[in-house]
Design a protein around this motif. Structure first.
Motif, mmCIF file in Angstrom:
data_model
loop_
_atom_site.group_PDB
_atom_site.id
_atom_site.type_symbol
_atom_site.label_atom_id
_atom_site.label_comp_id
_atom_site.label_asym_id
_atom_site.label_seq_id
_atom_site.Cartn_x
_atom_site.Cartn_y
_atom_site.Cartn_z
ATOM 1 N N ALA A 229 14.742 -24.643 -1.499
ATOM 2 C CA ALA A 229 14.264 -23.830 -0.380
ATOM 3 C C ALA A 229 13.239 -22.810 -0.867
ATOM 4 O O ALA A 229 13.303 -22.339 -2.010
ATOM 5 C CB ALA A 229 15.442 -23.117 0.281
ATOM 6 N N ARG A 230 12.309 -22.468 0.007
ATOM 7 C CA ARG A 230 11.317 -21.453 -0.330
ATOM 8 C C ARG A 230 11.959 -20.073 -0.407
ATOM 9 O O ARG A 230 13.074 -19.868 0.075
ATOM 10 C CB ARG A 230 10.175 -21.493 0.691
ATOM 11 N N VAL A 231 11.242 -19.143 -1.006
ATOM 12 C CA VAL A 231 11.795 -17.812 -1.280
ATOM 13 C C VAL A 231 11.208 -16.777 -0.313
ATOM 14 O O VAL A 231 10.005 -16.764 -0.045
ATOM 15 C CB VAL A 231 11.492 -17.393 -2.739
ATOM 16 N N GLY A 232 12.068 -15.907 0.219
ATOM 17 C CA GLY A 232 11.605 -14.758 0.992
ATOM 18 C C GLY A 232 11.129 -15.068 2.390
ATOM 19 O O GLY A 232 10.300 -14.325 2.945
ATOM 20 N N ILE A 233 11.638 -16.140 3.011
ATOM 21 C CA ILE A 233 11.211 -16.466 4.383
ATOM 22 C C ILE A 233 12.434 -16.599 5.284
ATOM 23 O O ILE A 233 12.523 -17.509 6.120
ATOM 24 C CB ILE A 233 10.357 -17.747 4.411
ATOM 25 N N TRP A 239 13.286 -23.560 9.078
ATOM 26 C CA TRP A 239 12.276 -23.773 8.046
ATOM 27 C C TRP A 239 12.611 -23.024 6.754
ATOM 28 O O TRP A 239 12.090 -23.352 5.690
ATOM 29 C CB TRP A 239 10.903 -23.368 8.559
ATOM 30 N N ALA A 240 13.490 -22.033 6.865
ATOM 31 C CA ALA A 240 13.876 -21.276 5.663
ATOM 32 C C ALA A 240 14.679 -22.131 4.697
ATOM 33 O O ALA A 240 14.750 -21.826 3.500
ATOM 34 C CB ALA A 240 14.682 -20.041 6.061
ATOM 35 N N GLN A 241 15.302 -23.188 5.192
ATOM 36 C CA GLN A 241 16.156 -24.028 4.347
ATOM 37 C C GLN A 241 15.496 -25.333 3.907
ATOM 38 O O GLN A 241 16.079 -26.074 3.118
ATOM 39 C CB GLN A 241 17.460 -24.340 5.094
ATOM 40 N N LYS A 242 14.325 -25.618 4.411
ATOM 41 C CA LYS A 242 13.682 -26.887 4.046
ATOM 42 C C LYS A 242 13.261 -26.867 2.575
ATOM 43 O O LYS A 242 12.748 -25.858 2.084
ATOM 44 C CB LYS A 242 12.465 -27.150 4.949
ATOM 45 N N PRO A 243 13.477 -27.968 1.864
ATOM 46 C CA PRO A 243 13.177 -28.009 0.410
ATOM 47 C C PRO A 243 11.685 -28.178 0.135
ATOM 48 O O PRO A 243 11.217 -29.244 -0.284
ATOM 49 C CB PRO A 243 13.980 -29.229 -0.055
ATOM 50 N N LEU A 244 10.940 -27.106 0.353
ATOM 51 C CA LEU A 244 9.490 -27.142 0.198
ATOM 52 C C LEU A 244 8.988 -26.298 -0.971
ATOM 53 O O LEU A 244 7.791 -26.036 -1.091
ATOM 54 C CB LEU A 244 8.816 -26.690 1.502
ATOM 55 N N ARG A 245 9.933 -25.863 -1.821
ATOM 56 C CA ARG A 245 9.556 -25.206 -3.084
ATOM 57 C C ARG A 245 9.826 -26.209 -4.205
ATOM 58 O O ARG A 245 10.857 -26.866 -4.224
ATOM 59 C CB ARG A 245 10.367 -23.927 -3.311
ATOM 60 N N PHE A 246 8.883 -26.303 -5.123
ATOM 61 C CA PHE A 246 8.998 -27.279 -6.207
ATOM 62 C C PHE A 246 8.814 -26.572 -7.545
ATOM 63 O O PHE A 246 7.891 -25.764 -7.705
ATOM 64 C CB PHE A 246 7.950 -28.380 -6.037
ATOM 65 N N TYR A 247 9.693 -26.873 -8.485
ATOM 66 C CA TYR A 247 9.537 -26.261 -9.808
ATOM 67 C C TYR A 247 9.971 -27.219 -10.901
ATOM 68 O O TYR A 247 10.687 -28.200 -10.666
ATOM 69 C CB TYR A 247 10.266 -24.923 -9.896
ATOM 70 N N VAL A 248 9.505 -26.923 -12.116
ATOM 71 C CA VAL A 248 9.818 -27.751 -13.279
ATOM 72 C C VAL A 248 11.225 -27.414 -13.749
ATOM 73 O O VAL A 248 11.510 -26.271 -14.124
ATOM 74 C CB VAL A 248 8.803 -27.514 -14.407
ATOM 75 N N GLN A 249 12.086 -28.401 -13.727
ATOM 76 C CA GLN A 249 13.471 -28.171 -14.116
ATOM 77 C C GLN A 249 13.569 -27.779 -15.591
ATOM 78 O O GLN A 249 12.936 -28.377 -16.459
ATOM 79 C CB GLN A 249 14.310 -29.428 -13.865
#
Length: 273
Positions: A229-233, A239-249
């Motif tokens: 989930a994205r941060v600070g929204i 839309w606050a819970q949709k997995p639209l943040r991506f990062y390197v594990q």
């Protein structure tokens, strides 16, 4: 005298043939070496302003989600006025999908002078200010009002300059030196460390001479990516819970780690095999 004259004529004929061998006919191609024997350089890299690894417009011309994932592992480069180059590998991004996305500045399709960069061609920077003093940098993608927020970098070059820039602009803890992992671990920290401000808004990341994107070094492994989930929204409803943040594990440079999302990604990976 007859023999003597004959020998003289034969000598002149041989000399003529020898001279002719050094002067190729204009009717035949010369297959000898080129006039210059120094190292040859392709015309495509002859400009001193070109960056051979720089990603062009075609890289940015894709929808926000695949672009957000494609950013991971690429290198953001910032050239300061004195020629110093700051470099960081992108390890965290967020996708904003445009008018349908309740968390996007372009929600509902509204266009304003502030968010105009989101509606410009893919690769255009959208830099906005938060809390009246911090900046966040986005890159427009395919689709009106869609973009990708750059959230975190792994610092690669110019770390001391980044530290000075961050120390000058940050609040509190003025006497403590910033650790490397604190330099770019957040969207506003990233902008401070890379000296990005509102003057970069609406610039073309594919063509700018002060900031650009380079492809990851040859041989680099494709990173394992976590979708969270994205941060600070929190006010964006579903839309606050949709997995639209991506990062390197596993990257220590990520701003916020989501353990639940990582476990879910691992479970999906295990199921696939």
């Amino acid at each position: 005298m007859g023999q003597k004259k004959q020998r003289l004529l034969e000598a002149r004929r041989r000399q003529s043939l020898t001279d002719g061998a050094q002067m190729p006919s204009t009717m035949e191609p010369c297959l000898g070496p080129p006039a210059t024997l120094g190292p040859q350089r392709s015309i495509y890299f002859s400009s001193p302003k070109s960056h051979s690894a720089q990603l062009g417009s075609e890289f940015f011309d894709q929808p926000a989600v695949p672009l957000a994932r494609a950013f991971l592992g690429q290198v953001l480069v910032r050239r300061l006025d004195d020629g110093t180059e700051l470099r960081g590998r992108i390890v965290e991004t967020e996708a904003y999908l445009g008018p349908e996305d309740a968390a996007a500045h372009s929600r509902g399709g509204r266009q304003t002078p502030r968010n105009r960069g989101m509606f410009m061609k893919p690769g255009t920077l959208y830099v906005y200010i938060i809390y009246g003093m911090y900046f966040c940098m986005n890159v427009s993608s395919r689709g009106d009002g869609a973009c990708v927020l750059l959230r975190a970098l792994e610092p690669l070059g110019g770390l001391e300059t980044m530290r000075q820039l961050r120390s000058t602009l940050r609040k509190g803890a003025a006497g403590r030196a910033l650790r490397d992992r604190e330099l770019c671990s957040g969207p506003s920290k990233l902008c401070q460390a890379m000296a990005i401000d509102k003057s970069f808004d609406q610039r073309d990341l594919a063509k700018d001479e002060a900031v650009w994107l380079e492809r990851s070094p040859p041989g680099s492994r494709e990173p394992a990516v976590v979708a969270a989930a994205r941060v600070g929204i929190g006010q964006a409803g579903e839309w606050a819970q949709k997995p639209l943040r991506f990062y390197v594990q596993g990257s220590p440079w990520v701003s916020v780690v989501d353990r639940a999302a990582e476990q879910n990604s691992q479970a999906c990976s295990d199921t696939a095999f």
